[in-house]
Scaffold this motif. Sequence first.
Motif, short mmCIF file in Angstrom:
data_model
loop_
_atom_site.label_atom_id
_atom_site.label_comp_id
_atom_site.label_asym_id
_atom_site.label_seq_id
_atom_site.Cartn_x
_atom_site.Cartn_y
_atom_site.Cartn_z
N TYR A 112 0.84 -1.19 0.00
CA TYR A 112 0.00 0.00 0.00
C TYR A 112 0.88 1.24 0.00
O TYR A 112 1.82 1.36 0.81
CB TYR A 112 -0.90 0.00 1.23
N THR A 113 0.58 2.19 -0.90
CA THR A 113 1.37 3.42 -0.99
C THR A 113 0.47 4.60 -1.31
O THR A 113 -0.63 4.46 -1.86
CB THR A 113 2.44 3.32 -2.10
N GLY A 114 0.98 5.78 -0.95
CA GLY A 114 0.37 7.03 -1.40
C GLY A 114 -0.84 7.50 -0.65
O GLY A 114 -1.49 8.46 -1.07
N GLY A 115 -1.20 6.86 0.44
CA GLY A 115 -2.39 7.27 1.17
C GLY A 115 -2.16 8.45 2.09
O GLY A 115 -1.02 8.85 2.36
N THR A 116 -3.25 9.01 2.58
CA THR A 116 -3.21 10.13 3.52
C THR A 116 -3.57 9.64 4.92
O THR A 116 -4.60 8.98 5.10
CB THR A 116 -4.21 11.23 3.10
N LYS A 117 -2.71 9.96 5.87
CA LYS A 117 -2.98 9.57 7.25
C LYS A 117 -4.20 10.33 7.78
O LYS A 117 -4.28 11.55 7.68
CB LYS A 117 -1.77 9.86 8.13
N VAL A 118 -5.16 9.58 8.29
CA VAL A 118 -6.38 10.20 8.82
C VAL A 118 -6.32 10.30 10.33
O VAL A 118 -6.54 11.36 10.91
CB VAL A 118 -7.63 9.40 8.39
N VAL A 119 -6.00 9.18 11.00
CA VAL A 119 -5.99 9.20 12.46
C VAL A 119 -5.14 8.05 12.98
O VAL A 119 -5.11 6.96 12.40
CB VAL A 119 -7.44 9.10 13.02
N ALA A 120 -4.40 8.32 14.07
CA ALA A 120 -3.67 7.28 14.80
C ALA A 120 -4.35 7.11 16.14
O ALA A 120 -4.82 8.07 16.75
CB ALA A 120 -2.20 7.68 14.98
N PHE A 121 -4.43 5.86 16.62
CA PHE A 121 -5.18 5.60 17.84
C PHE A 121 -4.69 4.34 18.52
O PHE A 121 -3.96 3.53 17.94
CB PHE A 121 -6.67 5.47 17.52
N GLU A 122 -5.13 4.17 19.74
CA GLU A 122 -4.83 2.97 20.52
C GLU A 122 -6.14 2.33 20.94
O GLU A 122 -7.10 3.02 21.29
CB GLU A 122 -4.00 3.33 21.75
N ILE A 123 -6.19 1.00 20.87
CA ILE A 123 -7.39 0.27 21.25
C ILE A 123 -7.40 0.05 22.75
O ILE A 123 -6.49 -0.59 23.31
CB ILE A 123 -7.47 -1.07 20.50
N THR A 124 -8.40 0.60 23.41
CA THR A 124 -8.53 0.43 24.87
C THR A 124 -9.88 -0.17 25.25
O THR A 124 -10.16 -0.36 26.43
CB THR A 124 -8.37 1.79 25.57
N SER A 125 -10.72 -0.47 24.26
CA SER A 125 -12.01 -1.09 24.53
C SER A 125 -12.36 -2.01 23.36
O SER A 125 -11.71 -1.98 22.31
CB SER A 125 -13.10 -0.03 24.72
N ASN A 126 -13.38 -2.83 23.54
CA ASN A 126 -13.74 -3.81 22.51
C ASN A 126 -14.20 -3.14 21.21
O ASN A 126 -13.99 -3.68 20.12
CB ASN A 126 -14.82 -4.75 23.03
N VAL A 127 -14.88 -2.00 21.33
CA VAL A 127 -15.27 -1.24 20.16
C VAL A 127 -14.70 0.17 20.30
O VAL A 127 -14.96 0.86 21.28
CB VAL A 127 -16.81 -1.16 20.01
N THR A 128 -13.89 0.57 19.32
CA THR A 128 -13.26 1.88 19.34
C THR A 128 -13.93 2.78 18.32
O THR A 128 -13.95 2.48 17.12
CB THR A 128 -11.76 1.77 19.03
N TRP A 129 -14.50 3.87 18.79
CA TRP A 129 -15.19 4.83 17.91
C TRP A 129 -14.24 5.95 17.56
O TRP A 129 -13.58 6.53 18.43
CB TRP A 129 -16.44 5.38 18.60
N LEU A 130 -14.14 6.28 16.27
CA LEU A 130 -13.14 7.22 15.80
C LEU A 130 -13.76 8.30 14.92
O LEU A 130 -14.75 8.07 14.23
CB LEU A 130 -12.07 6.50 14.97
N ASN A 131 -13.11 9.49 14.95
CA ASN A 131 -13.29 10.49 13.91
C ASN A 131 -11.91 11.04 13.57
O ASN A 131 -10.90 10.50 14.04
CB ASN A 131 -14.28 11.58 14.32
N GLU A 132 -11.84 12.09 12.79
CA GLU A 132 -10.52 12.57 12.35
C GLU A 132 -9.67 13.09 13.50
O GLU A 132 -8.44 13.21 13.37
CB GLU A 132 -10.70 13.66 11.29
N SER A 133 -10.29 13.36 14.65
CA SER A 133 -9.55 13.88 15.80
C SER A 133 -9.02 12.78 16.71
O SER A 133 -8.22 13.05 17.61
CB SER A 133 -10.44 14.83 16.60
N GLY A 134 -9.50 11.55 16.53
CA GLY A 134 -9.04 10.46 17.37
C GLY A 134 -10.21 9.68 17.94
O GLY A 134 -11.31 9.64 17.37
N VAL A 135 -9.98 9.08 19.11
CA VAL A 135 -11.01 8.27 19.75
C VAL A 135 -12.10 9.17 20.28
O VAL A 135 -11.84 10.21 20.90
CB VAL A 135 -10.40 7.43 20.90
#
Length: 681
Positions: A640-663
Amino acid sequence: MKNYITVSKIGILLLCAGLMSACSNNNTTAQSETTSSELTSSQSGAASGVQLASAKLSDLVTFDEEDSTTAWTADQSTDISLAGTSAVVAGAGAESKDGSVTITAAGTYVLSGKLNDGQVIVNNQDEGTVRLVLNGVNITDSDSAAIYIKEAGKVIITLEDGTENSVSDGETYVYADDTTDEPSAAIFSKADLTINGTGKLSVSANYNDGITSKDDLKIMGGTIEVKAADDGIVGKDLVAIQDGSISIKAEGDGIKSTNDTETDKGFIAIAAGTFDIKAGNDGIQAETSLVIDGGTYTVVTGGGSVNGEVKTGEQGAGMGMRGDRGQGTGVQAPGTSETPPAGTMPETPTQETSTTTTTTTTTTTTTESETASTKGLKAGGDISINNGTFTIDSADDAVHSDSNVALADGELHIQSGDDGVHADSLVAISGGMIDITKSYEGIEGANIAISGGETNVVSSDDGVNVAGGNDEATVGGGPQEQDQFSEAAANVLTISGGTLTVDATGDGLDSNGSIVMSGGTVIVNGPTNGGNGSLDYDGSFEQSGGTLMAAGSSGMAQAPSDTSSQHAISMTFPQTQKAGTLVHLEDSEGNTILTFAPSKDYQSVVISSPELKDSGSYTLYSGGTSSGSETNGLYTDGEYTGGTKVVAFEITSNVTWLNESGVTTANTNQGPGGGGGKGRP
């Protein structure tokens, strides 16, 4: 003696497979064997934890040695030479009189020649077997059946190798009195009837049915072409087909069984053969069970899927569950079928009745209207498809059972004006390939269990629907309710294996009960309107395995329940992403978790994979390209190449809800299982 065993003893077995926890959750102990007739709506919760073991033709019927016997000798048979308005009989057991031939004794009769306006009658009082060898005949009767079997123990029609044979009748029949309505087919039998041989038989039924047996009807082989004013091939007690090339053009049903009073009869069982069926009503219709072990089938009913009935109700207006249908504004919205109402079909014995009520300020008038049933494969009992290749274009459901459907193997290519596959109880898919390229709803049942195979669904409403509630169709200017399920809370969509790909205008996976996923791969594309969701469930979505990728609108977005043992993420983008824009998820070491190209515009993405670990760090990218191999939008291997990073996050629960700002926090649409649609408007 009949050579079939009780249908209720060999009905589709319901075997608890440990696919899910629903059995224990419902405090139900599943029996190791339960016939389909014992599965009631109140027991549907128990059915959610089971798989269907398909019945086979050998479970239903056996063929006698004489069913396959085609050999004959001149010295042990009676020769009947048809000659226009008379016949010459050489041998015993038959006589020619007044332009007709009457056979009164058991034995073999070899017929050849042409009978212009006469009848071959079998009236054997000793209940023996009569064999009619069609050795190049053309039989026409202008006011009755061309071949009329009044009485016999059994009749076998042998199509002599290399010969072409034809029978036809007139548009009206003359009966002895007003109380008589038999015969009613160009070939009509009141005894067990078997057709064998390798020759050809053409049947032109201008009055009613093509070939009818009021008892058992077995077809062992040959080339059979039927054109019928009503039904093509009918066996009251059973239709059993071993092989053959069968072509039917019927204004009514193509192939049907009619015994609705005895539970061990009224079934259709097919081992092999080639079938080309064009029917005004149902293609293949069994009163009880339908079992298909193999063969090649081309089935068109009601003029095809373009004649599907216009549907109304939940169409992306924020309605959510199918039980809400009929409460909308009446404005056509996404998900509404755009095909015109079906044209008027001739009345036949196979009818589905709807009630239309018209209310004014002073009176209420209720009228009964009948609409023809135009399903591809239809059964009042279980349907078992063990193999075969099917191309079905149906105005109504392509595969429809009032009980259970078991799809074990084979290929099904479906275009439907309504459901692709429908069961009032359980749909079980354990293998094969199902490709539904057009449907209102793709797969629908009180419970659905997918444990194997490859299933692709395109739907103008929900892709996969469990306990859907009321379907509302516009018929004759008023609503017609269909597909009503009870006790939706106990119903479950179970996915334990196989591949399921859904392209839906309505909800992708819609369960008015719960969803349980322990294996397999599920890909959902759509919806694009905010009134539906890729995932839609009332109870819980417990996921313990498998790979899930769901991309669609964000207005009603749901994710698996937070009580799931496998981790999931739900990402909401700030703007709608164009179809084909890659979603790429990788861990902190750069290892690819998943790369996916949704086939529709999307703003919400749900991903669940066994590779997602607790406390793991991940990065989500958008766009770019992949050099990997792509199947249904999902890429494997490659770079995979050339993509735009949207969000970096850490999993701390069984379901992680995300938007562009994070968890972030979960959607407000969460229900009792952490993702139910109870908050829908």
